[in-house]
Design an enzyme around this catalytic site. Sequence first.
Site, short mmCIF file in Angstrom:
data_model
loop_
_atom_site.label_atom_id
_atom_site.label_comp_id
_atom_site.label_asym_id
_atom_site.label_seq_id
_atom_site.Cartn_x
_atom_site.Cartn_y
_atom_site.Cartn_z
N HIS A 1 3.99 -24.22 14.85
CA HIS A 1 5.28 -24.58 14.24
C HIS A 1 5.23 -24.56 12.71
O HIS A 1 5.98 -23.85 12.04
CB HIS A 1 5.70 -25.99 14.68
N ASP A 2 4.37 -25.40 12.15
CA ASP A 2 4.46 -25.73 10.73
C ASP A 2 4.09 -24.59 9.78
O ASP A 2 4.67 -24.49 8.69
CB ASP A 2 3.61 -26.97 10.43
#
Length: 310
Positions: free
Chosen positions: A240-241
């Site tokens: 995600h990040d």
Amino acid sequence: MPRKIIIDTDPGQDDAVAILLALASPELEVLGITCVAGNVPLALTAINARKVCELAGRRDVKVFAGCDRPLARALVTAEYVHGKTGLDGIDLPAPEMPLQKAHAVDFLIDTLRAEAPGSVTLVPIGPLTNIATAMRKAPDIVARIGQIVLMGGAYFEVGNVTPAAEFNIYVDPEAAEIVFKSGVDLVVMPLDVTHKALTTRPRIEAFRALGRVGEVVASWTDFFERFDMEKYGSEGAPLHDPCTIAWLLDPSLFTGRRINVEIETRSELTLGMTVADWWGVTTRAPNAYFVGDIDADRFYALLTERLARL
């Protein structure tokens, strides 16, 4: 000139990869890393951020501890995904670099006041508590923020911690509401795009072949992906990040729309939902660029190339 950024984070294996990507990229100048409670409690996120900096050989990066709980709620954590340390998968030595004495919120305020207006980008990849607290404590900084590029929310994918909500927004919806209503230029990486950036066995093995940093990242992804593979039946897990950092390095990897996004703070059923007007069915003014797609092959090529530099 490198783009000046502050990473606000709750590491988390995918947070750690995002930090490594930023530190490996000369296009970015990391002014500091501010830690918040989220995936694991604050004490662990502050330790983990320093472990990652030391792994990257960057003991010069300043790490600050921030808010240890959401604005108005009890803290919800995610050890069931990230393990009891938040960085399970491989044992890293305890950090030797010091935690800065200043509070993360004060660092955010002081830095935004000291730097030229519009010159600092905030990259929150955890709950938005630190960012919202800084905005409430010092409203003058809002106009000085160049951009906020954050990971959080969803629209078609909806929720990963409840049927309606993504974890980062759900942990502190009141903080998210403040940020989304701030008027700052927002770029949002929701689950809809991060779930298209899945690890695969060849991608993980490409990390592992890079040396020490790659071996650590591969061990994190080996641990991290088991939860998503079991939950979603997918081939791997979303990173995600790092999508936020990849956006700063190469926005052409992504496509999206500028839309209105409101945060649900009251409903028992949909608390923390990002109500994204993707189709423009309301008259509410757009307040965020919501990303919808990613070129995953190019994303992983970028990530692998940069990690090889560390």
